[in-house]
Design an enzyme around this catalytic site. Structure first.
Site, PDB file in Angstrom:
ATOM      1  CG  ASN A 429      -3.154  75.378 -14.915  1.00  0.00           C
ATOM      2  OD1 ASN A 429      -2.850  75.584 -13.742  1.00  0.00           O
ATOM      3  ND2 ASN A 429      -3.726  74.258 -15.315  1.00  0.00           N
ATOM      4  CG  ASP A 430       1.597  74.390 -16.189  1.00  0.00           C
ATOM      5  OD1 ASP A 430       0.856  73.803 -15.361  1.00  0.00           O
ATOM      6  OD2 ASP A 430       1.905  73.920 -17.292  1.00  0.00           O
ATOM      7  CB  VAL A 431       2.672  81.073 -15.531  1.00  0.00           C
ATOM      8  CG1 VAL A 431       3.386  80.547 -16.756  1.00  0.00           C
ATOM      9  CG2 VAL A 431       1.299  81.608 -15.884  1.00  0.00           C
TER      10      VAL A 431
END
Lengths: 502, 92
Positions: A429-431
């Site tokens: 997600n964050d990446v």
């Protein structure tokens, strides 16, 4: 005067060869093709170090043997190794071997971060034990000098330099131990991955560190033993205090950092013993862990200090995430995903920690194989901090038989998303969050990310729309026109996609 | 060995470590951690010395315990590295 035992040049040479073997072991890891030979060399080096130590330090026994001959009796004086001590040592090694080999054989690849943390704790504890043993029996380690007083018996005192080395070695070992135990509990899920923030923790930590250094100096100068024990106790405490405020997403840094500490602990003991193999190894492992920590920090655009200070993601988990779920987004089905990918020329799969949790790597490889049968080019894009330790995703994909030349690092593949038909995000997600490139207020601003949104279509597997990533920020990619959300357990979804492809 | 020659070895080894580790491919970072784990258990040398020495029973038992712990790491670390490395395959 400092060395009790004369240094045999062959012994020193043996330890040097062991050290060189360890360097070559790491050198082998520059490519998967040479890596196994490297690992074997590491084993050879360890064998040399262990055998050399056993045969140079085992106590000897004088044994008199009588041999009856024709007219008179010969007697000979034989020097044999002390068989009881030898047997004890062999038994200790055997116990360790059984536990170690069984664990190595049984452990699931998804549990590798926990295992590595557990192993770190053992190195740390072993360092503490060696340090304490050296303190109790300095003569055996050749670190003491005899003092012959005017009145009374001569006695041994430990050399001040050795005391500093021992004190630091024990301190680093104890920090490694208690820190790794906490890291293990967090990674294993036995303890919440949420940061635990004590009030005034920075002051407590700094004061404890200062106290440890002061006590080491006190120990080196004075004759009393209490500062040594105080160092041991405080170091166990500081290891614990340092790791509890660090959150789950920062674990790759923590695991690398503890890796580094275990190396420095070995190096400090190597100084005490004047042992080349230990010093070389300590330096190698220490720098290895430090470099990995640096790579992980860079991949998150965070300073090492801010990771160590801890608390990432603890405060801002509410804000952006909640409001944004009202925004429109598109939901897709397994059939849609199968169709889109089969029509594609190139698909890039972006795995993350969620894939590991769902154990979806085998199903994912099956999907990749199906796509290849359809003539689709399949590549895997790995962000450096995907997973819970450096290189975690690569091992999982390798376990699922994904060939390593299909797997690419962020900087090698990021330019390809623009020419890719489908980016398939599974458990990451964050990446993938473009806010890291555009939104200066975002906590992940500046972190290098995979440009998945540049692909023609983004397929994003996620358990539900509610949750946000570890950084606690909403991801713009969910709401884009070219994104299709696949809401399900990662493994189930991939299996359904595979079914739909038949 | 005197302190200065030990320090020289240490400093040079740090440089060797720096360059060798940067050349490790990121795909093998997990095996790197596992194998560094195994080799840092060379601390077993210290445990063996303590275990072999007579005179102070407490130190001897601590040494033996250290040998057990370091052996777990050595055998476990190398074996798990071997297991992981065996999984990395080329295309085809």
């Amino acid at each position: 005067m400092h060395e009790a035992a004369p240094v045999n040049p062959w012994v020193a040479l043996a330890y040097l060869i062991a050290g060189v073997c360890f360097i070559l072991a790491l050198r082998g890891l520059s490519s998967p093709a040479t890596s196994r030979r490297g690992n074997r060399l590491g084993m050879v080096g360890m064998g040399i170090a262990v055998l050399t130590t056993i045969f140079t330090h085992l106590p000897l026994q004088e044994v008199t043997v009588f041999a009856p001959a024709a007219d008179y009796t010969y007697w000979m004086q034989l020097t044999l190794i002390d068989s009881v001590t030898f047997a004890e040592i062999l038994a200790a090694i055997a116990i360790g071997a059984v536990i170690g080999l069984t664990t190595a054989k049984r452990i699931a690849m998804t549990a590798m971060p926990q295992l590595v943390a557990a192993f770190h704790s053992l190195v740390g504890l072993a360092a503490v034990l060696v340090g304490v043993a050296a303190y109790l029996n300095p003569q055996a380690f050749g670190i003491s000098s005899m003092v012959i007083p005017m009145i009374g018996q001569p006695f041994a005192v430990i050399n001040p330099v050795s005391k500093v080395e021992m004190g630091l070695g024990v301190a680093i070992g104890a920090i490694t131990f208690s820190g790794s135990v906490i890291a293990f509990l967090k990674l294993n899920g036995s303890m919440s991955g949420k940061p635990i923030l004590l009030p005034g923790r920075h002051v407590i930590n700094l004061a404890t560190l200062a106290a440890i250094l002061f006590l080491v100096a006190q120990f080196a100068h004075g004759q009393e033993g209490w500062p040594f024990w105080a160092v041991v106790v405080l170091s166990f405490a500081i290891g614990f205090l340092l790791i509890i405020p660090i959150g789950g997403a920062d674990m790759p840094v923590v695991v690398s950092m503890l890796n580094s500490y275990s190396g420095w602990a070995a190096a400090a003991m190597g100084f005490t013993l004047g042992n080349t193999a230990m010093i070389v190894t300590g330096a190698l492992v220490g720098s290895s862990g430090a470099i990995l920590s640096y790579i992980m920090c860079r991949a998150m655009n965070r300073s090492f200090i801010s990771v160590i200070a801890g608390g990432f993601g603890a405060t801002d988990s509410g804000g952006g995430g909640a409001a944004a779920t009202d925004r429109p987004w598109k939901r897709g089905s397994a059939e849609d995903a199968a169709f889109l990918m089969q029509q594609a020329e190139q698909v890039i799969i972006v795995p993350g920690y969620g894939m590991a949790v769902a154990q979806a790597q085998h199903a994912l490889r099956e999907m990749g194989d199906k796509l290849k049968e359809h003539g689709v080019r399949v590549k895997y894009a790995i962000h450096p901090v995907a997973g819970r330790m450096p290189g975690h995703m690569n091992v999982l994909l390798a376990e699922a038989n994904v060939p390593y030349d299909d797997v690419f690092e962020l900087e090698d593949i990021n330019s390809e998303f623009a020419q890719t038909d489908v980016a398939f995000v599974i458990g990451a997600n964050d990446v993938t969050n473009p806010a890291a490139k555009t939104d200066k207020t975002s906590p992940i601003y500046g972190m290098p990310v995979l440009d998945v949104e540049k692909a023609k279509t983004v397929l994003f597997i996620k358990r539900s729309m509610g949750g946000v990533g570890y950084a606690g920020v909403d991801n713009e990619v969910f709401y884009r026109d070219n994104t299709m959300m696949l809401l399900a357990d990662a493994k189930k979804m991939v299996e359904e996609i595979v079914k739909a492809m038949d | 060995m005197d302190f200065l020659s030990i320090l020289s070895i240490f400093v040079l080894a740090c440089f060797v470590g720096y360059y060798v580790v940067w050349s490790v491919t990121p795909a093998l970072h997990t095996p790197l951690m596992a194998v560094t784990n195994a080799i840092s258990s060379v601390i077993i040398v210290g445990a063996l010395i303590a275990a072999a020495a007579a005179g102070v029973p407490g130190a001897k038992w601590l040494g033996l315990l250290g040998v057990v712990l370091a052996s777990i790491n050595i055998f476990g670390g190398f074996a798990v590295t071997e297991r992981m490395l065996a999984m990395y395959k080329k295309k085809g």
